[in-house]
Design a protein around this motif. Structure first.
Motif, PDB file in Angstrom:
ATOM      1  N   VAL A   1       0.890  -1.130   0.032  1.00  0.00           N
ATOM      2  CA  VAL A   1       0.206   0.137  -0.011  1.00  0.00           C
ATOM      3  C   VAL A   1       0.906   1.331  -0.142  1.00  0.00           C
ATOM      4  O   VAL A   1       0.393   2.493  -0.477  1.00  0.00           O
ATOM      5  CB  VAL A   1      -1.012  -0.100   1.216  1.00  0.00           C
ATOM      6  N   LEU A   2       2.353   1.011   0.497  1.00  0.00           N
ATOM      7  CA  LEU A   2       3.037   2.339   0.570  1.00  0.00           C
ATOM      8  C   LEU A   2       3.616   2.934  -0.941  1.00  0.00           C
ATOM      9  O   LEU A   2       3.793   3.970  -1.147  1.00  0.00           O
ATOM     10  CB  LEU A   2       4.313   1.914   1.190  1.00  0.00           C
ATOM     11  N   PHE A   3       2.910   2.250  -1.965  1.00  0.00           N
ATOM     12  CA  PHE A   3       3.388   2.339  -3.351  1.00  0.00           C
ATOM     13  C   PHE A   3       2.627   3.720  -3.549  1.00  0.00           C
ATOM     14  O   PHE A   3       3.279   4.599  -4.304  1.00  0.00           O
ATOM     15  CB  PHE A   3       2.716   1.298  -4.430  1.00  0.00           C
ATOM     16  N   ILE A   4       1.215   3.766  -3.160  1.00  0.00           N
ATOM     17  CA  ILE A   4       0.615   5.184  -3.522  1.00  0.00           C
ATOM     18  C   ILE A   4       1.167   6.349  -3.048  1.00  0.00           C
ATOM     19  O   ILE A   4       1.444   7.601  -3.549  1.00  0.00           O
ATOM     20  CB  ILE A   4      -1.017   4.819  -2.860  1.00  0.00           C
ATOM     21  N   PRO A   5       1.494   6.488  -1.437  1.00  0.00           N
ATOM     22  CA  PRO A   5       2.233   7.683  -1.127  1.00  0.00           C
ATOM     23  C   PRO A   5       3.476   8.032  -1.711  1.00  0.00           C
ATOM     24  O   PRO A   5       3.926   9.050  -1.870  1.00  0.00           O
ATOM     25  CB  PRO A   5       2.274   7.386   0.374  1.00  0.00           C
ATOM     26  N   GLU A   6       4.176   6.711  -1.914  1.00  0.00           N
ATOM     27  CA  GLU A   6       5.675   6.769  -2.743  1.00  0.00           C
ATOM     28  C   GLU A   6       5.364   7.740  -4.118  1.00  0.00           C
ATOM     29  O   GLU A   6       6.249   8.376  -4.195  1.00  0.00           O
ATOM     30  CB  GLU A   6       6.173   5.506  -3.132  1.00  0.00           C
ATOM     31  N   LEU A   7       4.402   7.279  -4.812  1.00  0.00           N
ATOM     32  CA  LEU A   7       4.194   7.895  -6.030  1.00  0.00           C
ATOM     33  C   LEU A   7       3.844   9.533  -5.693  1.00  0.00           C
ATOM     34  O   LEU A   7       4.188  10.384  -6.378  1.00  0.00           O
ATOM     35  CB  LEU A   7       2.983   7.150  -6.574  1.00  0.00           C
ATOM     36  N   ILE A   8       3.116   9.692  -4.681  1.00  0.00           N
ATOM     37  CA  ILE A   8       2.426  11.003  -4.551  1.00  0.00           C
ATOM     38  C   ILE A   8       3.887  11.947  -3.938  1.00  0.00           C
ATOM     39  O   ILE A   8       4.016  13.143  -4.674  1.00  0.00           O
ATOM     40  CB  ILE A   8       1.358  11.146  -3.268  1.00  0.00           C
ATOM     41  N   PHE A   9       4.507  11.482  -2.993  1.00  0.00           N
ATOM     42  CA  PHE A   9       5.548  12.258  -2.321  1.00  0.00           C
ATOM     43  C   PHE A   9       6.944  12.458  -3.597  1.00  0.00           C
ATOM     44  O   PHE A   9       7.371  13.567  -3.743  1.00  0.00           O
ATOM     45  CB  PHE A   9       5.961  11.838  -1.230  1.00  0.00           C
ATOM     46  N   GLY A  10       6.951  11.385  -4.118  1.00  0.00           N
ATOM     47  CA  GLY A  10       8.155  11.324  -5.297  1.00  0.00           C
ATOM     48  C   GLY A  10       7.574  12.355  -6.386  1.00  0.00           C
ATOM     49  O   GLY A  10       8.552  13.025  -7.038  1.00  0.00           O
TER      50      GLY A  10
ATOM     51  N   ILE B   1      15.171  -5.585  -4.220  1.00  0.00           N
ATOM     52  CA  ILE B   1      16.245  -4.865  -4.849  1.00  0.00           C
ATOM     53  C   ILE B   1      15.714  -3.504  -5.474  1.00  0.00           C
ATOM     54  O   ILE B   1      16.547  -2.391  -5.059  1.00  0.00           O
ATOM     55  CB  ILE B   1      16.590  -5.859  -6.165  1.00  0.00           C
ATOM     56  N   CYS B   2      14.674  -3.401  -6.042  1.00  0.00           N
ATOM     57  CA  CYS B   2      13.823  -2.097  -6.149  1.00  0.00           C
ATOM     58  C   CYS B   2      13.843  -1.236  -4.955  1.00  0.00           C
ATOM     59  O   CYS B   2      14.129  -0.010  -5.053  1.00  0.00           O
ATOM     60  CB  CYS B   2      12.668  -2.355  -7.080  1.00  0.00           C
ATOM     61  N   GLN B   3      13.240  -1.779  -3.979  1.00  0.00           N
ATOM     62  CA  GLN B   3      13.159  -0.860  -2.840  1.00  0.00           C
ATOM     63  C   GLN B   3      14.528  -0.449  -2.055  1.00  0.00           C
ATOM     64  O   GLN B   3      14.760   0.650  -1.565  1.00  0.00           O
ATOM     65  CB  GLN B   3      12.073  -1.855  -1.582  1.00  0.00           C
ATOM     66  N   VAL B   4      15.372  -1.435  -2.029  1.00  0.00           N
ATOM     67  CA  VAL B   4      16.585  -1.022  -1.577  1.00  0.00           C
ATOM     68  C   VAL B   4      17.350   0.196  -2.364  1.00  0.00           C
ATOM     69  O   VAL B   4      17.781   1.214  -1.962  1.00  0.00           O
ATOM     70  CB  VAL B   4      17.547  -2.103  -1.234  1.00  0.00           C
ATOM     71  N   THR B   5      17.252  -0.120  -3.775  1.00  0.00           N
ATOM     72  CA  THR B   5      17.799   1.102  -4.810  1.00  0.00           C
ATOM     73  C   THR B   5      17.128   2.166  -4.398  1.00  0.00           C
ATOM     74  O   THR B   5      17.781   3.438  -4.668  1.00  0.00           O
ATOM     75  CB  THR B   5      17.680   0.394  -6.124  1.00  0.00           C
ATOM     76  N   ALA B   6      15.792   2.218  -4.377  1.00  0.00           N
ATOM     77  CA  ALA B   6      14.963   3.555  -4.148  1.00  0.00           C
ATOM     78  C   ALA B   6      15.424   4.207  -2.995  1.00  0.00           C
ATOM     79  O   ALA B   6      15.704   5.273  -3.013  1.00  0.00           O
ATOM     80  CB  ALA B   6      13.521   3.205  -4.291  1.00  0.00           C
TER      81      ALA B   6
ATOM     82  N   LEU C   1      11.842   8.048   3.763  1.00  0.00           N
ATOM     83  CA  LEU C   1      11.143   7.636   4.768  1.00  0.00           C
ATOM     84  C   LEU C   1      10.272   6.371   4.474  1.00  0.00           C
ATOM     85  O   LEU C   1      10.489   5.012   4.707  1.00  0.00           O
ATOM     86  CB  LEU C   1      10.536   8.336   5.914  1.00  0.00           C
ATOM     87  N   LEU C   2       9.182   6.844   3.408  1.00  0.00           N
ATOM     88  CA  LEU C   2       8.653   5.660   2.766  1.00  0.00           C
ATOM     89  C   LEU C   2       9.099   4.647   2.198  1.00  0.00           C
ATOM     90  O   LEU C   2       8.790   3.405   2.487  1.00  0.00           O
ATOM     91  CB  LEU C   2       7.499   6.364   1.961  1.00  0.00           C
ATOM     92  N   TYR C   3      10.125   4.757   1.368  1.00  0.00           N
ATOM     93  CA  TYR C   3      10.906   3.897   0.732  1.00  0.00           C
ATOM     94  C   TYR C   3      11.751   2.947   1.556  1.00  0.00           C
ATOM     95  O   TYR C   3      12.012   1.660   1.465  1.00  0.00           O
ATOM     96  CB  TYR C   3      12.005   4.743  -0.296  1.00  0.00           C
ATOM     97  N   VAL C   4      12.300   3.783   2.857  1.00  0.00           N
ATOM     98  CA  VAL C   4      12.963   2.779   3.969  1.00  0.00           C
ATOM     99  C   VAL C   4      11.925   1.680   4.580  1.00  0.00           C
ATOM    100  O   VAL C   4      12.383   0.894   4.767  1.00  0.00           O
ATOM    101  CB  VAL C   4      13.761   3.733   4.736  1.00  0.00           C
ATOM    102  N   ILE C   5      10.921   2.255   4.731  1.00  0.00           N
ATOM    103  CA  ILE C   5       9.998   1.511   5.475  1.00  0.00           C
ATOM    104  C   ILE C   5       9.672   0.288   4.504  1.00  0.00           C
ATOM    105  O   ILE C   5       9.444  -1.008   4.895  1.00  0.00           O
ATOM    106  CB  ILE C   5       8.674   2.062   5.911  1.00  0.00           C
ATOM    107  N   HIS C   6       9.245   0.675   3.320  1.00  0.00           N
ATOM    108  CA  HIS C   6       8.951  -0.304   2.166  1.00  0.00           C
ATOM    109  C   HIS C   6      10.099  -1.400   1.961  1.00  0.00           C
ATOM    110  O   HIS C   6       9.817  -2.677   2.110  1.00  0.00           O
ATOM    111  CB  HIS C   6       8.650   0.133   0.822  1.00  0.00           C
ATOM    112  N   GLN C   7      11.201  -0.793   1.972  1.00  0.00           N
ATOM    113  CA  GLN C   7      12.497  -1.616   1.940  1.00  0.00           C
ATOM    114  C   GLN C   7      12.626  -2.697   2.973  1.00  0.00           C
ATOM    115  O   GLN C   7      12.849  -4.048   3.048  1.00  0.00           O
ATOM    116  CB  GLN C   7      13.558  -0.531   2.141  1.00  0.00           C
TER     117      GLN C   7
END
Length: 156
Positions: free
Chosen positions: A24-33, A89-94, A140-146
């Motif tokens: 579900v974190l994909f949505i706020p990642e898209l918004i803030f990114g 891999i994608c989440q760590v990179t992001a 922060l969102l990407y770290v939590i997702h990672q």
């Protein structure tokens, strides 16, 4: 047999992507990114190398996140455990990219704030401050997702 059942249940398909954590974190990642992308694109570029990296990171992560979300919603992963690895891999990179971009943007904004005041300075400074805040929120969102993606990868 058990590992395929575990991997099938670890990556959702369809609209379930919007109801499972951490997906579900994909949505706020898209918004803030997207907000970082817009603010950097709108700001005056006096530090092209620094802001160029921030722009690259925001566009790259936005496209990567949107693509993953679309593929998950279409069920393209088919329950394969290799998709769990790809997700990790994608989440760590992001997370690493956004951390570097947020720190560089904060440094640039700090230096920009020390410059002599000129016409339009305050609005450009405020845009950069907003970009810094949104970049750190996206980080922060990407770290939590990672973290949760790595936990899912380890258990698959």
């Amino acid at each position: 047999m058990m590992s395929s059942a575990t991997s099938r249940s670890s990556l959702p398909s369809g609209l379930a992507v919007l109801t499972t954590f951490p997906d579900v974190l994909f949505i706020p990642e898209l918004i803030f990114g997207g907000l970082v992308w817009i603010l950097i694109a709108a700001s005056k570029v006096s530090g092209p190398i620094l802001q160029g990296w921030v722009m690259f990171v925001s566009v790259f992560c936005f496209v990567m996140t949107a693509t993953l979300l679309f593929l998950y919603m279409c069920g393209a992963h088919g329950g394969s455990s290799s998709w769990v690895t790809l997700d990790a891999i994608c989440q760590v990179t992001a997370a690493l990219f956004y951390l570097s971009a947020a720190v560089l943007e904060a440094y640039y904004t700090y230096i920009f704030g020390a410059l002599p005041v000129f016409s339009g300075w305050m609005s450009m400074y405020q845009e950069n401050i907003a970009a810094v805040v949104f970049a750190f929120v996206a980080t922060l969102l990407y770290v939590i997702h990672q973290i949760y993606s790595l936990r899912r990868w380890k258990s698959s």
